[in-house]
Design an enzyme around this catalytic site. Sequence first.
Site, PDB file in Angstrom:
ATOM      1  CB  ALA A 137      38.016  32.644  41.557  1.00 12.79           C
ATOM      2  CG  LEU A 138      33.253  33.827  37.819  1.00 19.42           C
ATOM      3  CD1 LEU A 138      33.011  34.023  36.257  1.00 19.42           C
ATOM      4  CD2 LEU A 138      32.747  34.980  38.187  1.00 19.42           C
ATOM      5  CG  HIS A 139      31.177  30.205  43.051  1.00 18.27           C
ATOM      6  ND1 HIS A 139      29.984  31.347  43.328  1.00 18.27           N
ATOM      7  CD2 HIS A 139      31.940  30.568  43.945  1.00 18.27           C
ATOM      8  CE1 HIS A 139      29.984  31.908  44.719  1.00 18.27           C
ATOM      9  NE2 HIS A 139      31.390  32.264  44.245  1.00 18.27           N
ATOM     10  N   GLY A 175      27.149  30.301  42.434  1.00 17.16           N
ATOM     11  CA  GLY A 175      27.062  32.234  42.901  1.00 17.16           C
ATOM     12  C   GLY A 175      26.308  33.362  42.072  1.00 17.16           C
ATOM     13  CG  HIS A 176      30.803  34.319  40.585  1.00 19.51           C
ATOM     14  ND1 HIS A 176      31.616  33.757  41.392  1.00 19.51           N
ATOM     15  CD2 HIS A 176      30.977  35.734  41.393  1.00 19.51           C
ATOM     16  CE1 HIS A 176      32.163  34.226  42.319  1.00 19.51           C
ATOM     17  NE2 HIS A 176      32.371  35.103  42.638  1.00 19.51           N
ATOM     18  CD  GLN A 232      37.433  44.066  48.155  1.00 19.22           C
ATOM     19  OE1 GLN A 232      37.537  45.169  46.532  1.00 19.22           O
ATOM     20  NE2 GLN A 232      36.739  43.016  47.626  1.00 19.22           N
ATOM     21  N   GLY A 290      24.795  40.294  45.277  1.00 21.38           N
ATOM     22  CA  GLY A 290      24.761  38.786  46.289  1.00 21.38           C
ATOM     23  C   GLY A 290      24.611  39.488  47.624  1.00 21.38           C
ATOM     24  CD  GLN A 331      30.965  43.166  48.469  1.00 16.19           C
ATOM     25  OE1 GLN A 331      32.390  43.313  48.685  1.00 16.19           O
ATOM     26  NE2 GLN A 331      30.256  42.440  47.790  1.00 16.19           N
ATOM     27  NE  ARG A 352      39.233  35.358  50.653  1.00 14.86           N
ATOM     28  CZ  ARG A 352      39.010  36.703  50.949  1.00 14.86           C
ATOM     29  NH1 ARG A 352      37.223  37.231  50.720  1.00 14.86           N
ATOM     30  NH2 ARG A 352      39.576  37.654  50.396  1.00 14.86           N
TER      31      ARG A 352
HETATM   32  P1  AMP Z   1      33.339  38.189  44.802  1.00 11.01           P
HETATM   33  O1  AMP Z   1      33.712  37.651  43.834  1.00 11.01           O
HETATM   34  O2  AMP Z   1      33.308  37.261  45.527  1.00 11.01           O
HETATM   35  O3  AMP Z   1      33.551  39.468  44.990  1.00 11.01           O
HETATM   36  O4  AMP Z   1      32.263  37.788  44.121  1.00 11.01           O
HETATM   37  C1  AMP Z   1      31.276  38.556  43.508  1.00 11.01           C
HETATM   38  C2  AMP Z   1      29.531  39.040  43.587  1.00 11.01           C
HETATM   39  O5  AMP Z   1      29.104  37.473  43.435  1.00 11.01           O
HETATM   40  C3  AMP Z   1      28.987  40.004  45.205  1.00 11.01           C
HETATM   41  O6  AMP Z   1      28.241  40.466  44.978  1.00 11.01           O
HETATM   42  C4  AMP Z   1      28.968  38.462  45.891  1.00 11.01           C
HETATM   43  O7  AMP Z   1      27.865  39.004  47.039  1.00 11.01           O
HETATM   44  C5  AMP Z   1      28.386  37.461  45.006  1.00 11.01           C
HETATM   45  N1  AMP Z   1      28.751  36.222  45.138  1.00 11.01           N
HETATM   46  C6  AMP Z   1      29.701  35.384  45.726  1.00 11.01           C
HETATM   47  N2  AMP Z   1      29.246  34.380  46.660  1.00 11.01           N
HETATM   48  C7  AMP Z   1      27.527  34.599  45.934  1.00 11.01           C
HETATM   49  C8  AMP Z   1      26.958  33.364  46.561  1.00 11.01           C
HETATM   50  N3  AMP Z   1      27.447  32.367  47.518  1.00 11.01           N
HETATM   51  N4  AMP Z   1      25.480  33.764  46.640  1.00 11.01           N
HETATM   52  C9  AMP Z   1      25.191  34.815  45.885  1.00 11.01           C
HETATM   53  N5  AMP Z   1      26.028  36.043  45.198  1.00 11.01           N
HETATM   54  C10 AMP Z   1      27.294  35.690  45.586  1.00 11.01           C
END
Ligand code: AMP
Length: 250
Positions: free
Chosen positions: A28-30, A32-33, A57, A143, A149, A183
Amino acid sequence: MDIFHTRAELEAWRCGAGQVAFVPTMGALHAGHLSLIKLAQARAERVVASIYVNPTQFAPHEDFDSYPRDTEADAALLRRENVDALYLPSYAELYPDGEASPIQTGAAAEGLETDFRPHFFGGVANVVYRLLDHVQPDIAVFGEKDYQQLMVVREMVADQGLAVEIAGAPIARDEFGLALSSRNAYLSAEELVVARRLNGVLRDVAVKDASQALLDAGFDRVDYVAERWGRVLAAASVGKTRLIDNVEGI
Ligand code: AMP
């Protein structure tokens, strides 16, 4: 972009890949990823991303089944960003011998998220250890949004003596300061207005007053607002959606 489903395929590619940076995600990439991908590309010759929604988890009452999944759209996005390889392991690939793990979390996992999601960091440390073992990267990027984490992963890597650098990437936010998150897709228009207040309260209100300020701002529940690692970290829910965020401490 190469797409691999098995450890064996990935290892064959890894042999000739030189310096590799790894970005693990749950999809669900955005943006931030994508900022993590950019950092990875700046730090290594080749970048591997993974998408795996890790069941270990999630607690039974959490959103494992409904977690947003759109691997095709994610793969298209990563291809556009010139990612070299995408790893899409199955459960059987990652947990061939079951979920038992040598990984014990340490001090970084104590308190904060663990008080509300006791299963969480055990699952994270376990899957990150397994993913690092499969990918064998020189660098892995996480991130700062998930700050505890990041600390847990750094501690795990040090405890296990793994030869990988764990790089932290700054938090990507929308124009209202809301930390981007997969989310956030759960939020209604009204809930989004409330969610966007989280960052400002953490920045502007003293820690001791911040929980009440968040409730006043429309949050339905505040799990914690606390200082650690020179940051102010918080978790709060609006409706059914639980948000976490953190800002630099004063
Ligand atoms: P997730 O897919 O939510 O498990 O996130 C994967 C990686 O992307 C993790 O290292 C998160 O900390 C990082 N991440 C998610 N959202 C953000 C964000 N808004 N800014 C920076 N890193 C992010």
